[in-house]
Motif scaffolding. Structure first.
Motif, PDB file in Angstrom:
ATOM      1  N   VAL B 304      18.354  29.856  46.825  1.00  0.00           N
ATOM      2  CA  VAL B 304      18.803  28.354  46.284  1.00  0.00           C
ATOM      3  C   VAL B 304      18.380  27.118  46.793  1.00  0.00           C
ATOM      4  O   VAL B 304      18.423  26.720  47.272  1.00  0.00           O
ATOM      5  N   PHE B 305      18.764  26.818  45.189  1.00  0.00           N
ATOM      6  CA  PHE B 305      18.419  24.838  45.479  1.00  0.00           C
ATOM      7  C   PHE B 305      18.961  24.165  45.181  1.00  0.00           C
ATOM      8  O   PHE B 305      19.575  24.071  44.129  1.00  0.00           O
ATOM      9  N   GLU B 306      19.221  22.751  45.721  1.00  0.00           N
ATOM     10  CA  GLU B 306      19.178  22.285  44.732  1.00  0.00           C
ATOM     11  C   GLU B 306      18.595  21.610  43.456  1.00  0.00           C
ATOM     12  O   GLU B 306      17.967  21.418  43.885  1.00  0.00           O
ATOM     13  N   ALA B 307      19.579  21.164  42.705  1.00  0.00           N
ATOM     14  CA  ALA B 307      18.339  20.587  41.021  1.00  0.00           C
ATOM     15  C   ALA B 307      19.267  19.300  41.018  1.00  0.00           C
ATOM     16  O   ALA B 307      20.575  19.235  40.673  1.00  0.00           O
ATOM     17  N   THR B 308      18.498  18.925  39.766  1.00  0.00           N
ATOM     18  CA  THR B 308      18.815  17.763  39.033  1.00  0.00           C
ATOM     19  C   THR B 308      18.054  17.671  37.280  1.00  0.00           C
ATOM     20  O   THR B 308      17.444  18.296  37.269  1.00  0.00           O
ATOM     21  N   VAL B 309      19.541  17.895  36.517  1.00  0.00           N
ATOM     22  CA  VAL B 309      19.550  18.244  35.337  1.00  0.00           C
ATOM     23  C   VAL B 309      18.760  17.261  35.176  1.00  0.00           C
ATOM     24  O   VAL B 309      18.242  16.004  34.901  1.00  0.00           O
ATOM     25  N   ILE B 310      17.726  17.014  34.423  1.00  0.00           N
ATOM     26  CA  ILE B 310      16.621  16.148  33.445  1.00  0.00           C
ATOM     27  C   ILE B 310      16.983  16.373  31.466  1.00  0.00           C
ATOM     28  O   ILE B 310      17.246  15.213  30.970  1.00  0.00           O
ATOM     29  N   GLU B 311      17.469  18.176  31.440  1.00  0.00           N
ATOM     30  CA  GLU B 311      17.431  17.700  30.335  1.00  0.00           C
ATOM     31  C   GLU B 311      17.985  18.847  29.701  1.00  0.00           C
ATOM     32  O   GLU B 311      17.908  20.074  29.789  1.00  0.00           O
TER      33      GLU B 311
END
Lengths: 424, 367
Positions: B304-311
């Motif tokens: 499980v990781f944190e992530a940021t939506v790019i597109e």
């Protein structure tokens, strides 16, 4: 479901109908007009050149095969009387009287010889008859000359055939030359009959021309086919070299090539001496001034014209067809005959027709390499146009050559459709 | 040698092929083709798959090794004696023959009489739904119809094996899909062995019993479509078949089944140890985008990781999302419509989660 058909119906109503007051077809024509004008402008120079330098002179020349101006122009009053005469029996006195006056006038105008020459084509000896009579009449012009006056001048006038010849030559058009070109003539009774066996040569020469052209076409195709196949199916390096060899003859003058054959084919020329040195023959073959030489010269000349159309057709045949045929169980030879060969037919047709048409009209090769028995129609055309100055017959023979070429081309076109001929 | 039903129909034994004497187009190929199966040779262009097919058809000869058909070496048997039907990419229908003459061709060259051949060709045309087109010329048919004629022609003489060299390459997408199903049905109803060459992975997956993935003259993996997709054995297969996230890193600890991989940014993931390497070895972890869960609340997964939506790209039945996961910016996820548990607008922070079973630690991808 209900709406879809209604929509298409309304569309089809609108499209071809008027929009901005003009039917679509008119608008299309206008839009295309500029394009058409541009295309025509590009063609125009060559078209005009061809028309002036080529088409019109040929047309004029061909008219000579039926043109018959001599009697009409140089014996104008006689022509009127000849038209009145039925041509049976001996001529009436009205005709002989006018003929005598016209003849003297023609003698003074120096046109009597032309008339005599023309009549001589029909009945030999008539030139001298006309000239002799004219000379006798000129010292004291006979008034109301009768048949007896003519017979007194030359006994030959007693014979109907001279008067009939005069009658036959009185139209402004004549079938005489065309009939001569196929060894026919109109006899004194007005029927078309064969000329005497000794004079009949042109039909024979026509078939000789067709035969020689046919033989060289077939041999050229047989020799050219494998080369074209190799050209189309080998690596580009090999095919470029080969193509260079095929095109090489085009860069040498025709006359030079033909003269070269004269040297090569001599009794002690390279061809004969090589064959003898190889022990294939014991004594030299007669190649020069004989049929074999003509065939050799022609085939050498025509091969590129056969190879190039064949090559262009073969190039477009994918090797995949042969593979497919083989994978379907066909032996390579069967695949070749049933799949490859039929697809090369347009090339065989185009190359064959091209070679044949070139061959039947060729002059230089048979004239230089051939003997008297190998001369073709073109030789006689040249002979009549240059030596005997019988342009009417030259033109009639030309007409036959042109006619047979056109017939051949039409048949070919019918068989293959216009798409058959694709050059380059 | 007697051939029993269980023997493979075709065997490639140590087959090599070179055209220029320097580079091997096919390197040591060993392949068994079973009776009645639909085998696809899949690979990028220049991978040697077409060469294999042409060697089998007889248009190329192996430089080394043997090809056995029914247990007999066929290296020196010419194509027309192999009894193998071939369908070519450009159809290769004979343009000077009518459609029915084309189909009857393999029968007439086998000396079948004309009436029987024509009747049989007509039945074959009926099978591909072109019964009414027999008298036309191939040039008057559409691409799809021509390909069906080619298919009928290759089947009409009842060959033991049918080869197809990218037969659908020239058709548009819709027609291609229709033809795939049609070919598949013909295969099922006739029971004939088919070998199909394509570079289109969708085609390979939908049609085949087994797929052999070619690259560089070597079969990378040969398996049924599901295994090939779910359990790729190396990076090439993982990347070539379907879409995949490739996470490069170093194995820090491993046992037989699982391993922990440390990515360059320090993140550790747990994965299946497919390549079987020990600690300290470079690896590429392959993860299918549709196996990735996106969630606003932290999900319960091995990784499980944190992530940021790019597109986010909308595809109707699914949504593709490009994410920044711990500095790795080309991380992709695919979420089915109706299964979205997160705000997917660009810039939004969320959790990505995936199970260790879906991560396959393979050889480090060369490219």
């Amino acid at each position: 479901m209900d709406q879809a058909p209604a929509l298409t119906a309304s569309q089809s109503d609108v499209l071809p109908q008027e929009e901005n007051g003009l039917p679509l077809k008119v608008k299309l024509r206008r839009a295309e007009r500029m394009k058409k004008i541009r295309a025509m402008a590009l063609i125009a120079p060559l078209f005009i050149f061809t028309l002036l330098i080529f088409a019109i002179p040929i047309g004029i020349m061909l008219v000579r095969s039926i043109d018959n101006p001599e009697v009409v122009s140089y014996l104008p009053n006689t022509k009127v009387e000849l038209d009145k005469w039925s041509g049976e029996g001996m001529p009436p006195q009205t005709l002989t009287a006018i003929f005598a006056t016209d003849l003297v006038q023609a003698y003074h105008d120096k046109t009597a010889a032309t008339v005599g020459k023309r009549l001589n084509y029909d009945v030999s000896g008539m030139r001298s008859l006309i000239m002799r009579t004219a000379r006798k009449f000129k010292s004291h012009v006979p008034v109301d000359a009768t048949l007896d006056t003519f017979v007194k001048a030359d006994k030959r006038w007693k014979q109907e055939k001279y008067w009939n010849a005069l009658k036959r030559a009185s139209g402004s058009l004549t079938p005489f030359y065309l009939l001569s070109a196929v060894d026919k003539k109109i006899d004194d009774k007005g029927d078309i009959v064969n000329v005497s066996e000794g004079q009949a040569i042109y039909v024979n020469i026509f078939w000789r021309t067709i035969w020689i052209a046919g033989v060289v076409t077939v041999i050229s195709l047989l020799l050219g086919f494998p080369i074209a196949y190799l050209l189309a199916n080998t690596s580009s390096k090999v095919s470029n070299t080969l193509m260079f060899c095929v095109l090489l003859p085009f860069w040498t003058s025709l006359l030079v090539r033909t003269s070269a054959w004269v040297v090569l084919l001599q009794k002690n020329g390279i061809v004969n001496s090589s064959l003898m040195n190889l022990g294939l023959i014991d004594e030299p073959l007669t190649l020069l001034f004989a049929r074999p030489g003509v065939y050799i010269g022609f085939i050498h000349l025509l091969l590129p014209f056969v190879i190039l159309p064949l090559y262009s057709v073969m190039k477009s045949i994918s090797p995949g067809y042969m593979r497919a045929a083989e994978s379907l169980g066909a032996h390579p030879a069967v695949a070749f005959v049933r799949v490859y060969l039929p697809q090369t037919l347009p090339g065989i047709g185009a190359g064959g027709v091209l070679a044949f048409i070139l061959a039947i009209g060729y002059y230089i090769t048979p004239a230089l390499i051939g003997g008297p028995q190998d001369q073709m129609l073109s030789y006689f055309i040249a002979n009549h146009a240059n030596s005997t100055l019988n342009w009417g017959l030259a033109s009639a023979l030309g007409m036959i050559l042109l006619g047979s070429t056109l017939i051949l081309f039409t048949i070919y076109n019918r068989l293959t459709g216009a798409s058959g001929v694709k050059m380059g | 040698m007697t051939a029993s039903a269980n023997d493979p129909l075709v065997r490639f034994v140590n087959v090599q092929k070179t055209y220029d004497g320097e580079n091997l187009v096919v390197k040591n190929l060993n392949l068994d083709i079973k009776r009645g199966e639909f085998l696809t040779l899949l690979g990028p262009s220049g991978s040697g798959k077409s060469t294999c097919l042409m060697m089998l058809a007889g248009f190329e000869t192996p430089t080394h090794g043997n090809i056995l058909l029914q247990g007999n070496a066929i290296n020196n048997v010419p194509p027309h004696k192999r009894d193998i039907g071939v369908v070519f990419q450009n159809y290769a229908l004979f343009p000077h023959m009518s459609v029915v003459e084309n189909v009857a061709f393999p029968l007439t060259v086998r000396k079948m009489n004309k009436t029987d051949a024509k009747a049989k060709a007509q039945r074959a045309l009926d099978m591909v739904q072109l019964g009414e087109f027999g008298e036309r010329r191939p040039g008057q048919l559409s691409g799809g119809q021509q390909q069906r004629v080619a298919l009928a022609r290759s089947l009409v003489f009842e060959p033991q094996l049918v080869l197809m060299d990218e037969p659908l390459g020239a058709l548009d997408k819709k027609l291609r899909e229709q033809m795939q199903i049609e070919i598949k049905h013909i295969h099922e109803s006739l029971g004939v062995t088919m070998v199909f060459v394509t570079h289109d992975q969708d085609e390979a997956l939908t049609m085949s019993d087994r797929v052999a993935v070619f690259n560089d003259g070597i079969i990378q993996q040969i398996d049924d479509p599901a295994t090939l997709y779910e359990c790729p054995q190396n990076s090439f297969v993982a990347n070539f078949i379907g879409e995949t996230n490739t996470l490069c890193g170093e194995i820090v600890s491993s046992d037989n089944q699982a391993c922990a991989v440390q990515l360059p940014n320090g993140v550790k993931i747990t994965a299946q140890n497919v390549a079987g390497h020990g600690a300290g070895v470079q690896t590429a972890v392959s993860l299918r985008p549709e196996r990735v869960q996106l969630n606003d609340v932290k999900p319960d997964f091995a990784n499980v990781f944190e992530a940021t939506v790019i597109e986010t790209i909308y595809h109707g039945n699914h949504v593709r999302v490009a994410l920044d996961v711990g500095g790795q910016k080309d991380f992709r996820a695919m979420v089915r419509a109706g299964n979205i548990h997160a705000d997917l607008n660009p810039g939004h922070k969320l959790y990505v989660g995936f199970s260790a079973d879906d991560c396959r630690a393979l050889d480090p991808a060369s490219a």
